[in-house]
Enzyme design. Sequence first.
Site, short mmCIF file in Angstrom:
data_model
loop_
_atom_site.label_atom_id
_atom_site.label_comp_id
_atom_site.label_asym_id
_atom_site.label_seq_id
_atom_site.Cartn_x
_atom_site.Cartn_y
_atom_site.Cartn_z
N GLU A 1 9.93 -22.78 22.34
CA GLU A 1 11.02 -21.92 22.29
C GLU A 1 10.53 -20.79 23.21
O GLU A 1 9.95 -21.55 24.19
CB GLU A 1 10.23 -21.13 21.01
CG GLU A 1 9.00 -21.20 19.51
CD GLU A 1 8.84 -20.94 18.86
OE1 GLU A 1 9.16 -20.09 18.02
OE2 GLU A 1 7.63 -20.75 19.51
N HIS B 1 2.18 -26.77 12.04
CA HIS B 1 3.25 -27.58 12.03
C HIS B 1 3.80 -28.79 13.10
O HIS B 1 4.23 -29.61 12.25
CB HIS B 1 4.80 -26.29 12.69
CG HIS B 1 5.19 -25.20 12.22
ND1 HIS B 1 4.96 -24.24 11.13
CD2 HIS B 1 5.25 -23.74 13.01
CE1 HIS B 1 4.74 -23.49 10.59
NE2 HIS B 1 4.93 -22.85 12.02
N ASP C 1 4.50 -23.86 4.96
CA ASP C 1 4.28 -24.26 5.80
C ASP C 1 5.91 -24.46 5.98
O ASP C 1 6.20 -25.25 6.08
CB ASP C 1 3.77 -26.06 6.81
CG ASP C 1 3.64 -25.94 7.98
OD1 ASP C 1 4.80 -25.72 8.15
OD2 ASP C 1 3.05 -25.91 8.59
N HIS C 2 6.42 -23.37 6.53
CA HIS C 2 7.81 -23.13 6.89
C HIS C 2 9.09 -24.62 7.35
O HIS C 2 9.55 -24.94 7.23
CB HIS C 2 8.55 -21.82 7.01
CG HIS C 2 8.61 -22.00 8.85
ND1 HIS C 2 7.20 -22.18 9.48
CD2 HIS C 2 9.52 -22.09 9.22
CE1 HIS C 2 8.12 -21.18 10.68
NE2 HIS C 2 8.78 -21.34 11.00
N ASP D 1 -1.83 -21.35 16.18
CA ASP D 1 -0.21 -20.87 15.24
C ASP D 1 1.21 -22.08 15.00
O ASP D 1 1.37 -22.03 14.18
CB ASP D 1 -0.08 -20.22 17.03
CG ASP D 1 1.26 -19.09 16.31
OD1 ASP D 1 1.75 -18.43 15.02
OD2 ASP D 1 2.76 -19.81 16.87
N LYS E 1 12.44 -26.88 6.34
CA LYS E 1 14.14 -27.12 7.19
C LYS E 1 13.97 -28.51 6.74
O LYS E 1 13.92 -29.75 6.82
CB LYS E 1 13.26 -27.63 8.87
CG LYS E 1 12.90 -26.27 9.32
CD LYS E 1 12.52 -26.19 10.60
CE LYS E 1 12.20 -24.74 11.29
NZ LYS E 1 12.57 -24.12 12.00
N LYS F 1 5.68 -20.71 24.56
CA LYS F 1 6.88 -20.20 24.32
C LYS F 1 7.54 -19.79 25.53
O LYS F 1 6.86 -20.27 26.49
CB LYS F 1 5.55 -18.15 23.32
CG LYS F 1 5.38 -18.43 22.75
CD LYS F 1 5.80 -17.43 21.64
CE LYS F 1 5.21 -17.44 20.27
NZ LYS F 1 6.30 -18.07 18.81
N ARG G 1 0.80 -1.26 -0.22
CA ARG G 1 0.22 0.06 0.20
C ARG G 1 0.83 1.11 0.45
O ARG G 1 0.45 2.49 -0.33
CB ARG G 1 -0.82 0.25 0.97
CG ARG G 1 -2.56 0.12 0.78
CD ARG G 1 -3.11 0.21 2.02
NE ARG G 1 -3.01 -0.27 3.46
CZ ARG G 1 -3.36 -0.40 4.30
NH1 ARG G 1 -4.91 -0.85 4.65
NH2 ARG G 1 -2.60 -0.52 5.79
C1 BG6 Z 1 5.67 -19.69 13.47
C2 BG6 Z 1 4.64 -19.43 14.75
O1 BG6 Z 1 4.89 -20.23 12.14
O2 BG6 Z 1 6.60 -20.27 13.31
C3 BG6 Z 1 5.31 -18.33 15.23
O3 BG6 Z 1 3.54 -18.17 14.18
C4 BG6 Z 1 6.74 -19.95 15.53
O4 BG6 Z 1 5.20 -17.81 16.71
C5 BG6 Z 1 7.64 -20.15 14.53
O5 BG6 Z 1 7.49 -18.45 16.72
C6 BG6 Z 1 8.34 -20.46 15.23
O6 BG6 Z 1 9.74 -20.84 14.33
P1 BG6 Z 1 11.06 -22.07 13.66
O7 BG6 Z 1 11.14 -21.76 12.18
O8 BG6 Z 1 11.71 -20.36 14.49
O9 BG6 Z 1 11.03 -22.30 14.48
#
Ligand code: BG6
Length: 490
Positions: A217, A241, A178-179, A236, A183, A340, A51
């Site tokens: 985390e 994940h 989904d990152h 989340d 990995k 967390k 934007r």
């Molecule tokens: C994200 C979550 O998808 O993954 C975050 O929204 C989380 O809350 C993060 O911190 C963790 O990813 P990674 O790669 O640091 O384990």
Amino acid sequence: MTSQTIPVEPFDFIVFGGTGDLSERKLLPSLYHRQVAGQFSEPTRIIGASRGKLTDEEFREFAHKALKDHVKADELDHKQVAVFLERLSYVTVDATSGDGFARLKKAVGASERVRVFYMAVAPQLFGDISVHLREHQLVTPNSRIVVEKPIGRDLASAHELNDVIGHNFKEQQIFRIDHYLGKETVQNLMALRFGNALYEPLWNSALIDHVQITVAETVGLEDRVTYYDKAGALRDMVQNHMLQLLCLVAMEPPSSMDADAVRDEKLKVLRSLKRVNGQEAPKHTVRGQYRAGASATGPVKGYLEELGNNSSRTETFVAIKAEVENWRWAGVPFYLRTGKRLASRVSEIVIEFKQIPHNIFGESAGNISANQLVIRLQPNEGVKQYIMIKDPGPGGMRLRPTSLDVSFAEALPGRNPDAYERLIMDVVRGNQTLFMRRDEVEAAWQWIDPIQRAWEDNRQDAQGYTAGTWGPSAAIALIERDGRTWHESV
Ligand code: BG6
């Protein structure tokens, strides 16, 4: 670790939310690394779309800073940076009104090359953007759309979102990211299971006692107050994940690495998950919320103080005893926990095998622990197989556990590419193996929704835990009630 570089044809990469956090921290640095690795052919272009009213030059300045802040200094080569900045341009667009899409069309031109539309924006905008793209004939057969989680906040909203996107893009063009699947160590799970003859015969309820999946985390809310307080740890982390990791552990061997072959198997696992109903929820699930405590760097605030809202009931920790109801896994619990502000940052999967059926050594040998296979996803990526050996020296047969240890950093020295590098290039190549199919996302919500509902109906409150610990004591009770214990991460 190094990744093999397979160059791709020139492509256009359009980032909606080009000046946002994801673009800055992950997308631009990952694209830079892929360029340096020699993966791009010319002319590959990156177009920021947001934007804000920026000129091309201002967007390049933004990107330059992003590289300086998020790429290690010794990986920044000024010639490479100059080439990278040269491929950037910027278009101001308004996702809601559609203003700017005509300009975007002009900027992209009429080429038939691969076009990636990356939605690094709030999910509420996915629908509008995909409609405008279609209306402005920006969606070509070679176009792909990438959507980030959260895909909905329950089954109904995920369904709605998938419908809107699906109306404008074919399923083969939709990449739900989904990152975790990008990995290296997560992909290694598949290599370990299906690239070795060793484990598969043991991989079932006859020999496995239980599985633990931990994603812990140390960070707190960070800057994500609005999103996180509405989501909570279940939505989340678990819906995506954690369930993806569970699928990779539990799925049947797919017939190939073909996207649908893998996703069919993961879907079967999701559909085999035993529903946690309202009555069972208090016994099978634990919710927690961190209170003030300490992290490695000193005292930290509690969640409510960080949030500035004393009435939030959102969970920052979840533990669940899950069950996969099929022939392979009947009777094998999968204990999941994530949170967390926990004691350390560690993601790992523990496969605990059954006890030996008969002890020939007698009591003097000491306690014979069950074998464990520990797959460490981060940090200190690697695999440890715990076995029993003889304690050296005379004085009878005493046994003690030791581990066969493979550290990936030692075995495969070199740069460990970020998950986004792999995933972005898979999008460009059109390989959907590591992306979630619509039915997978919806099946995951189908399992999550009843848990969320049960928590609301039972008013199952999040139990407080001190920041810097392993979560509420109820999470320890959850597994210890079954005569088992959480693996101590070292
Ligand atoms: C994200 C979550 O998808 O993954 C975050 O929204 C989380 O809350 C993060 O911190 C963790 O990813 P990674 O790669 O640091 O384990």
